[in-house]
Design an enzyme around this catalytic site. Sequence first.
Site, short mmCIF file in Angstrom:
data_model
loop_
_atom_site.label_atom_id
_atom_site.label_comp_id
_atom_site.label_asym_id
_atom_site.label_seq_id
_atom_site.Cartn_x
_atom_site.Cartn_y
_atom_site.Cartn_z
N ASN A 206 0.97 -1.20 0.05
CA ASN A 206 0.02 0.10 0.14
C ASN A 206 0.99 1.03 -0.01
O ASN A 206 1.54 1.48 1.12
CB ASN A 206 -0.97 0.03 1.16
CG ASN A 206 -1.68 1.30 1.45
OD1 ASN A 206 -1.69 2.10 0.37
ND2 ASN A 206 -2.21 1.46 2.53
N LYS B 28 0.05 4.34 -0.33
CA LYS B 28 -0.74 5.45 0.26
C LYS B 28 -0.46 6.67 -0.64
O LYS B 28 -0.46 6.40 -1.97
CB LYS B 28 -0.18 5.61 1.57
CG LYS B 28 -0.40 4.65 2.38
CD LYS B 28 0.19 4.79 4.07
CE LYS B 28 -0.06 3.22 4.57
NZ LYS B 28 -0.12 3.45 5.99
N HIS C 20 -9.52 1.03 4.67
CA HIS C 20 -8.19 1.18 5.53
C HIS C 20 -8.50 2.22 6.43
O HIS C 20 -9.35 3.01 6.46
CB HIS C 20 -7.13 1.64 4.42
CG HIS C 20 -5.68 1.89 5.04
ND1 HIS C 20 -5.06 2.87 5.78
CD2 HIS C 20 -4.67 0.94 4.92
CE1 HIS C 20 -4.15 2.39 6.12
NE2 HIS C 20 -3.88 1.24 5.67
N GLU D 128 -6.91 4.72 7.55
CA GLU D 128 -6.77 5.99 7.24
C GLU D 128 -8.00 6.47 6.33
O GLU D 128 -8.24 7.81 6.62
CB GLU D 128 -5.18 6.15 6.44
CG GLU D 128 -4.16 5.97 7.30
CD GLU D 128 -2.87 5.45 6.57
OE1 GLU D 128 -2.94 5.47 5.29
OE2 GLU D 128 -1.86 5.13 7.24
N GLU E 62 -5.19 -4.94 10.45
CA GLU E 62 -4.03 -3.79 10.66
C GLU E 62 -4.42 -3.11 12.02
O GLU E 62 -5.28 -2.27 12.09
CB GLU E 62 -4.01 -2.94 9.62
CG GLU E 62 -3.99 -3.55 8.31
CD GLU E 62 -3.37 -2.50 7.39
OE1 GLU E 62 -2.10 -2.86 6.58
OE2 GLU E 62 -3.96 -1.47 6.93
N GLY F 183 2.70 2.51 10.81
CA GLY F 183 3.38 3.61 10.60
C GLY F 183 4.03 4.01 11.78
O GLY F 183 4.89 5.08 12.23
N SER G 175 3.54 -1.77 10.22
CA SER G 175 5.24 -2.05 10.48
C SER G 175 5.80 -3.28 10.16
O SER G 175 6.60 -3.74 10.69
CB SER G 175 5.38 -1.56 11.87
OG SER G 175 5.08 -0.11 12.25
P1 13P Z 1 3.17 0.62 7.54
O1 13P Z 1 3.57 -0.85 7.04
O2 13P Z 1 3.74 1.68 7.11
O3 13P Z 1 3.03 0.54 9.21
O4 13P Z 1 1.73 0.82 7.15
C1 13P Z 1 0.72 -0.10 7.37
C2 13P Z 1 -0.44 0.10 6.41
O5 13P Z 1 -1.14 0.92 6.69
C3 13P Z 1 -0.63 -1.09 5.16
O6 13P Z 1 -2.05 -0.65 4.83
#
Ligand code: 13P
Length: 253
Positions: free
Chosen positions: A9, A11, A95, A97, A167, A173, A213
């Site tokens: 992903n 983003k 997701h 976010e 997740e 993150g 992560s």
């Molecule tokens: P990170 O791997 O940067 O923690 O992000 C995870 C994520 O949101 C994947 O969709």
Amino acid sequence: MRKLLIAANWKMYKNPAESTAFLTHFAPLVKQNDRAEVVLCPPMTSLPALVDAARGKAVSIGAQTMHWLNEGAYTGETSPTMLTAIGATHVLIGHSERRQHFNETDTTVNLKLKSALAHGLVPIVCVGEHLHERESNKTADVLNLQVSVALEGIDPAALGPLVIAYEPVWAIGTGKTATPEIAEEAHKIIRAQLAKVAGTAVAAATRILYGGSVKPDNAASLCCLEDIDGALVGGASLDPGSFSQIVANATAR
Ligand code: 13P
């Protein structure tokens, strides 16, 4: 046997030129892999170029979100038919976010899941608890509700392509990966809920990915567990070397 799925992903990172440059470096590093499916989910503007560049390579291309309707007065949105028209095959749904910054809810996740399945897109439905929910022992309640509302009104026979990504919001993150034990426990909760709402066959066949992560050095210990069928990777998927190492380590079991 569930085939592993390792998804990136990206983003809001990488323009079309950066996206295809990534693929040029990345594709040769994963082409021998037959134990896992690899999917890249770039920003919308990179989708057409990346779909073209990925033809004939062992990499599929997906979107990070979509609307559930085919068309309409929804400024800024992208429809499922627009995604299938350019050859995208997967789509992330709900997701955290999107839930946090764009008001997505379990109800819109349900609408999007129905639409993705109807259009032949492989849906990767994201679920996960916040830190305060984990600390107040509400993880199972949160996951059970997210899964049951997402699947509401869907015929289990239509759920063949379903993928779920666990997740935990506190691990995204932050560098705080869930321990393999925490992740496996959550995946078991999700699989048990799938069995309850869609039957044991769907529960046994559905791939449940871990995200939060994931890095080259923890991919093997997470992906070797019974109920973890791959990873959804953010930050560490932006570099071809690190993402290909994650694919290699995750499939080394
Ligand atoms: P990170 O791997 O940067 O923690 O992000 C995870 C994520 O949101 C994947 O969709």
